[in-house]
Scaffold this motif. Structure first.
Motif, PDB file in Angstrom:
ATOM      1  N   GLY A 128       0.947  -1.642   0.043  1.00 13.82           N
ATOM      2  CA  GLY A 128       0.226  -0.072   0.361  1.00 13.82           C
ATOM      3  C   GLY A 128       1.169   1.132   0.147  1.00 13.82           C
ATOM      4  N   ALA A 129       1.935   0.906   1.330  1.00 14.11           N
ATOM      5  CA  ALA A 129       2.629   2.179   0.837  1.00 14.11           C
ATOM      6  C   ALA A 129       3.380   2.464  -0.607  1.00 14.11           C
ATOM      7  CB  ALA A 129       3.543   2.504   1.965  1.00 14.11           C
ATOM      8  N   TRP A 168       1.037   4.102  -2.796  1.00 11.12           N
ATOM      9  CA  TRP A 168       0.368   5.640  -2.567  1.00 11.12           C
ATOM     10  C   TRP A 168       1.666   6.788  -3.097  1.00 11.12           C
ATOM     11  CZ3 TRP A 168       3.583   8.494   0.803  1.00 11.12           C
ATOM     12  CH2 TRP A 168       2.977   9.508   1.100  1.00 11.12           C
ATOM     13  N   CYS A 192       2.178   6.691  -7.148  1.00  9.81           N
ATOM     14  CA  CYS A 192       0.888   7.865  -7.581  1.00  9.81           C
ATOM     15  C   CYS A 192       1.186   8.648  -6.635  1.00  9.81           C
ATOM     16  CB  CYS A 192      -0.029   7.349  -6.858  1.00  9.81           C
ATOM     17  SG  CYS A 192      -1.101   5.402  -7.462  1.00  9.81           S
ATOM     18  N   ARG A 193       2.065   9.725  -5.920  1.00  9.77           N
ATOM     19  CA  ARG A 193       2.035  10.855  -5.626  1.00  9.77           C
ATOM     20  C   ARG A 193       3.308  11.217  -6.052  1.00  9.77           C
ATOM     21  NH1 ARG A 193      -1.356  13.500  -1.874  1.00  9.77           N
ATOM     22  NH2 ARG A 193       1.403  14.625  -1.110  1.00  9.77           N
ATOM     23  N   GLU A 244      -3.348  12.490  -5.875  1.00  7.50           N
ATOM     24  CA  GLU A 244      -3.417  12.840  -4.117  1.00  7.50           C
ATOM     25  C   GLU A 244      -5.444  11.406  -3.712  1.00  7.50           C
ATOM     26  OE1 GLU A 244      -4.684  14.729  -0.421  1.00  7.50           O
ATOM     27  OE2 GLU A 244      -3.481  14.983  -2.334  1.00  7.50           O
ATOM     28  N   TYR A 245      -5.833  10.566  -4.817  1.00  5.36           N
ATOM     29  CA  TYR A 245      -6.928   9.693  -4.378  1.00  5.36           C
ATOM     30  C   TYR A 245      -6.273   8.659  -5.375  1.00  5.36           C
ATOM     31  CZ  TYR A 245      -8.873  14.347  -3.056  1.00  5.36           C
ATOM     32  OH  TYR A 245      -9.791  14.951  -2.399  1.00  5.36           O
ATOM     33  N   TRP A 289      -4.301   5.870  -5.347  1.00  7.41           N
ATOM     34  CA  TRP A 289      -3.811   4.655  -5.450  1.00  7.41           C
ATOM     35  C   TRP A 289      -4.738   4.133  -4.116  1.00  7.41           C
ATOM     36  CZ3 TRP A 289      -4.133   3.847   0.092  1.00  7.41           C
ATOM     37  CH2 TRP A 289      -4.509   5.276   0.967  1.00  7.41           C
ATOM     38  N   MET A 290      -6.023   4.803  -3.795  1.00  4.57           N
ATOM     39  CA  MET A 290      -6.883   4.287  -3.298  1.00  4.57           C
ATOM     40  C   MET A 290      -7.793   2.862  -4.176  1.00  4.57           C
ATOM     41  SD  MET A 290      -8.402   6.902  -0.310  1.00  4.57           S
ATOM     42  CE  MET A 290      -8.964   8.207  -1.786  1.00  4.57           C
TER      43      MET A 290
END
Length: 432
Positions: free
Chosen positions: A343-344, A347, A350-351, A363-364, A366-367
């Protein structure tokens, strides 16, 4: 909220009835029939309950499946859940067919290059993080500890390739449920589909290297032939199916939902027997139809919305029932660590690498990439069958990770779509 509580009480009553039916199971038909009926009823109820509490219907299907499955309350026998593999294949084909109708050439021209670059970056970062973590865990993982370093490197690479995979089925089901439309939704769907195609190719290469490290030899021609057949053969068969659908839709023009269910079932079963990817077969069929005749593509979309609800409810409830909760006990700490690191990594990627032109992607996005389901299950099972010396233990670890991802992934995907501002408030009837 009052309606949701009422439905929750009704669901509990239904579970109590099923528990009594378990006693009479010998007189109630085969275990597969009982499992299908019970999971369908519970799934439909649980979907409404989940919606009442502001959660995706899919989460309700999964949770009730877990509750009544053989690894929790045990209302549904294990052999019954295993017998529902046919339904799982059908659902994946239907979902992939809908996804294909979203892949218009205009969309590919607009976001194709950006999606491919970001997808490669996310997969590379996630693979590197999971590969390093798996190798660092070598002394404590029973299937890695006795291996030589070259073997451990190959097995870690193979496992990390599977761990990278996403879930087009969950993403598309949530998009269908929320009727999300817009550039963010298009980007997310394209990324999870392309990502799983990359994973399939990487998996074939990693499996070849692992086989070679255990003395099986590195058959380059066979490896490339297998990958080529699975990818290009699936596209060709999907093209044939697309032509058959167009002929039927223009000539017969009746009972389209029933025809699509039958054809998707044939694609799932035939694709598996021919060593093709059923997901890619249906995806190619849907994409070809919508680009040849956009109006017929829309008809397919609406027909599956009408016919798909019971199939999707049964599919995800059966997926929940098949989650091996006991695996969480045996490999829980290692699986949890890998879940957090995966998950990290997603995230961070994507960032760091998402296009700056749309701040919502950084911002979103990755979810929407956390979920794992059908493709990951399939690859984990393939590892188990191909490498019997260590594969079953790798499968247990990966299934433990899928369990965690299935429980939180759908909620995160819906949150990402909601935060992007592309969710429509009037939910479509008959969606998953």
């Amino acid at each position: 909220m009052k309606g949701a509580v009422t439905r929750l009480l009704l669901l509990m009553i239904l579970l109590a009835i099923i528990s009594r039916a378990q006693v009479l199971r010998a007189d109630s038909g085969t275990s597969v029939t009982l499992a299908a009926g019970a999971l369908l009823l519970c799934g439909l109820f649980a979907g409404k309950v989940a919606k009442g509490f502001g959660l995706p219907r899919l989460t309700g299907y999964l949770l009730v499946g877990v509750a009544v499955g053989p690894y929790a309350l045990g209302f549904i026998p294990g052999e019954g859940v295993k017998g529902l593999d046919l339904v799982k294949g059908l659902a994946v084909s239907l979902i992939a067919l809908v996804a294909g109708t979203e892949l218009r050439l205009g969309l590919i021209r607009r976001v194709g290059a950006r999606v491919a670059l970001l997808c490669a970056a996310v997969c590379a970062v996630t693979f590197a993080v999971c590969f390093g973590a798996t190798l660092a865990l070598k002394p404590v993982l029973p299937f890695l500890a006795p291996l030589t370093m070259p073997q451990a490197l190959a097995v870690s690479a193979l496992m990390s390739t599977v761990v990278v995979s996403f879930s087009p089925t969950v993403t598309i089901a949530i998009v269908q449920e929320t009727r999300a439309r817009g550039s963010f939704t298009e980007f997310l769907m394209a990324l999870v589909i392309i990502g799983d195609l990359l994973v399939m190719v990487a998996f074939a290469l990693a499996a070849g290297m692992t086989r070679a490290s255990f003395g099986g030899g590195f058959d380059v021609a066979g490896l490339l032939g297998g990958v080529g057949w699975e990818l290009f053969g699936s596209v060709v068969v999907g093209g044939v199916l697309a032509v058959a659908m167009l002929v039927y839709m223009r000539g017969v023009k009746r009972e389209l939902p029933l025809f699509l269910v039958g054809l998707s079932f044939a694609a799932a079963e035939g694709g598996t027997r021919l060593h093709l990817s059923p997901l890619l077969v249906s995806l190619a069929a849907g994409a070809l139809i919508v680009n040849l005749d956009e109006r017929e593509g829309e008809r397919i979309h609406h027909a599956i919305q009408q016919a798909g609800l019971p199939v999707f409810a049964l599919f995800f409830a059966a997926a929940g029932a098949g989650l091996k909760l006991d695996a969480l006990v045996t490999v829980g700490p290692a699986a949890l660590l890998l879940v957090v690191l995966r998950g990290a990594a997603i995230w961070f990627a994507c960032r760091r690498f998402a296009p700056a032109s749309d701040p919502r992607l950084k911002e979103y996005l990755w979810m929407g990439l956390i979920s794992q389901a059908g493709v990951t299950f399939g690859l984990a099972a393939l590892v188990s069958r191909t490498f019997p010396s260590f594969g079953p233990q790798v499968e247990v670890l990966i299934v433990a990770m899928i369990t965690a991802h299935e429980l939180v992934g759908p909620v995160l995907t819906r949150r990402a779509l909601t935060a992007s501002g592309e969710v429509r408030t009037d939910e479509a009837p008959g969606t998953a």
